[in-house]
Design an enzyme around this catalytic site. Structure first.
Site, PDB file in Angstrom:
ATOM      1  N   LEU A  99       0.856  -1.180   0.000  1.00 40.74           N
ATOM      2  CA  LEU A  99       0.000   0.000   0.000  1.00 40.74           C
ATOM      3  C   LEU A  99       0.892   1.230   0.000  1.00 40.74           C
ATOM      4  O   LEU A  99       1.895   1.274   0.727  1.00 40.74           O
ATOM      5  CB  LEU A  99      -0.914   0.016   1.228  1.00 40.74           C
ATOM      6  CG  LEU A  99      -2.041  -1.016   1.283  1.00 40.74           C
ATOM      7  CD1 LEU A  99      -2.659  -1.039   2.672  1.00 40.74           C
ATOM      8  CD2 LEU A  99      -3.107  -0.718   0.239  1.00 40.74           C
ATOM      9  N   ASP A 100       0.536   2.247  -0.807  1.00 41.59           N
ATOM     10  CA  ASP A 100       1.345   3.458  -0.793  1.00 41.59           C
ATOM     11  C   ASP A 100       1.058   4.264   0.472  1.00 41.59           C
ATOM     12  O   ASP A 100       0.206   3.907   1.291  1.00 41.59           O
ATOM     13  CB  ASP A 100       1.137   4.275  -2.067  1.00 41.59           C
ATOM     14  CG  ASP A 100      -0.308   4.736  -2.254  1.00 41.59           C
ATOM     15  OD1 ASP A 100      -1.029   4.848  -1.243  1.00 41.59           O
ATOM     16  OD2 ASP A 100      -0.711   4.977  -3.402  1.00 41.59           O
ATOM     17  N   ALA A 101       1.790   5.365   0.632  1.00 36.65           N
ATOM     18  CA  ALA A 101       1.740   6.109   1.892  1.00 36.65           C
ATOM     19  C   ALA A 101       0.352   6.669   2.182  1.00 36.65           C
ATOM     20  O   ALA A 101      -0.083   6.721   3.336  1.00 36.65           O
ATOM     21  CB  ALA A 101       2.768   7.240   1.866  1.00 36.65           C
ATOM     22  N   ARG A 238      -7.180   5.661  -7.971  1.00 39.25           N
ATOM     23  CA  ARG A 238      -7.464   7.099  -7.941  1.00 39.25           C
ATOM     24  C   ARG A 238      -7.747   7.610  -9.353  1.00 39.25           C
ATOM     25  O   ARG A 238      -8.625   8.464  -9.554  1.00 39.25           O
ATOM     26  CB  ARG A 238      -6.292   7.844  -7.320  1.00 39.25           C
ATOM     27  CG  ARG A 238      -6.029   7.469  -5.861  1.00 39.25           C
ATOM     28  CD  ARG A 238      -4.938   8.323  -5.248  1.00 39.25           C
ATOM     29  NE  ARG A 238      -4.620   7.858  -3.902  1.00 39.25           N
ATOM     30  CZ  ARG A 238      -3.581   7.091  -3.598  1.00 39.25           C
ATOM     31  NH1 ARG A 238      -2.721   6.732  -4.555  1.00 39.25           N
ATOM     32  NH2 ARG A 238      -3.365   6.704  -2.359  1.00 39.25           N
TER      33      ARG A 238
END
Length: 312
Positions: A99-101, A238
């Site tokens: 998972l990204d930040a 996104r």
């Protein structure tokens, strides 16, 4: 060192943690590694070995101040933690689908032999569930709500029915791609059985595939989507929100990406930040080990248990 070895022996398997937004996955992994090392080294140390030493002392029964050597058993401090440091200094923890930040949710970790199970999870091409929150009326350079604003637009014409129609079209287009990347002949009995059991998935790496998408909540300008997908990145999710906005003749940005399921790990399995200790992780590994074995066996060999099609 028996209790420490026993604690280390129970650290083999997979477990899930909840990654909060704003925390990088590398920092999370390092934190878990540090907590596990603290827990392993905090175990009761073994009793020190006894060694014979000849100590100089006064001779018993002698009125004079004569000295003599007496054989005495004393503990050896060569293996004491204050002398040689902690017994365990490194412990490798593997990370599953990252998972990204900015994203949050279920993150699967593997320790010990569990790191090889992470590879099995990757090869099984399991689906993942996300809740994605969108915001109508503006567009940014990185599709995030806090990105650089590039456009504003109206959204009064957007309705729940229009959104549902767009989501149905998106799901239909990805269903065709899923069949194409699965390399299956839909006319065979094997493909039919796998379709009934929901086991059709690509055999190799593919672009992002969406197996299900629906709207959970619609209150303009906000809307909440549930997305079931595989081979995705959070940036692609996104961008999906941005593309949905364009299809609705407006613009949209993503304000939240939250993973609620990774394969057979759900939010109920994920350990919170206060539970990243050795005892909670050991219990989580023991609790999920049987389910992990069954699900991986079923996913890696989807034809297991299905009757073979008759040969001509």
């Amino acid at each position: 060192m028996g209790s420490r070895r026993l604690a280390l022996a129970r650290l083999h398997g997979l477990f899930a943690v909840y990654k909060p937004p704003g925390l990088k996955w590398k920092h999370l992994r390092d934190t878990v590694e540090l907590q596990l090392l603290k827990g392993v080294n905090a175990g009761k140390p073994p009793a020190p070995e006894q060694r014979v030493r000849f100590l100089l002392g006064p001779m018993e029964g002698s009125e004079e101040k004569a000295l003599t050597l007496t054989a005495t058993s004393v503990p050896s401090l060569t293996n004491h933690p204050l002398v040689c440091g902690p017994a365990f200094t490194s412990l490798k923890v593997g990370v599953g689908h990252r998972l990204d930040a900015q994203a949050s949710g279920v993150l699967v970790l593997g320790v010990g032999h569990g790191r090889s199970l992470l590879t099995d999870m990757y090869n099984a091409h399991l689906t993942k569930d996300y809740t994605v929150r969108g915001l109508l009326g503006k567009a940014t350079d990185d599709f995030c709500e806090d990105g650089r604003l590039v456009e504003k637009s109206t959204y009064d014409h957007v309705t729940r029915e229009k959104l549902d129609r767009i989501l149905a079209l998106i799901q239909g287009s990805y269903q065709k791609a899923l069949v194409m990347y699965s390399n299956l002949d839909l006319q065979t009995q094997e493909a039919y059985d796998m379709a009934v059991r929901g086991l059709i998935r690509p055999m190799n790496k593919s672009p992002m595939l969406i197996t299900g998408i629906r709207c959970l909540h619609f209150a303009p300008p906000e809307f909440l989507l549930e997305v079931q997908c595989m081979h995705e990145t959070q940036k692609q999710l996104r961008k999906l929100v941005h593309e949905i906005g364009l299809e609705l003749k407006t613009t949209a940005v993503c304000s939240q990406v939250r993973r609620t399921r990774d394969g057979f790990f759900t939010l109920d399995d994920a350990l919170l930040r206060t539970q990243w200790d050795i005892h909670s992780i050991q219990n989580a590994i023991q609790a999920t080990a049987p389910r992990v074995a069954v699900e991986l066996e079923k996913s890696l060999r989807p034809g297991l248990g299905t009757p073979a099609a008759p040969q001509p």
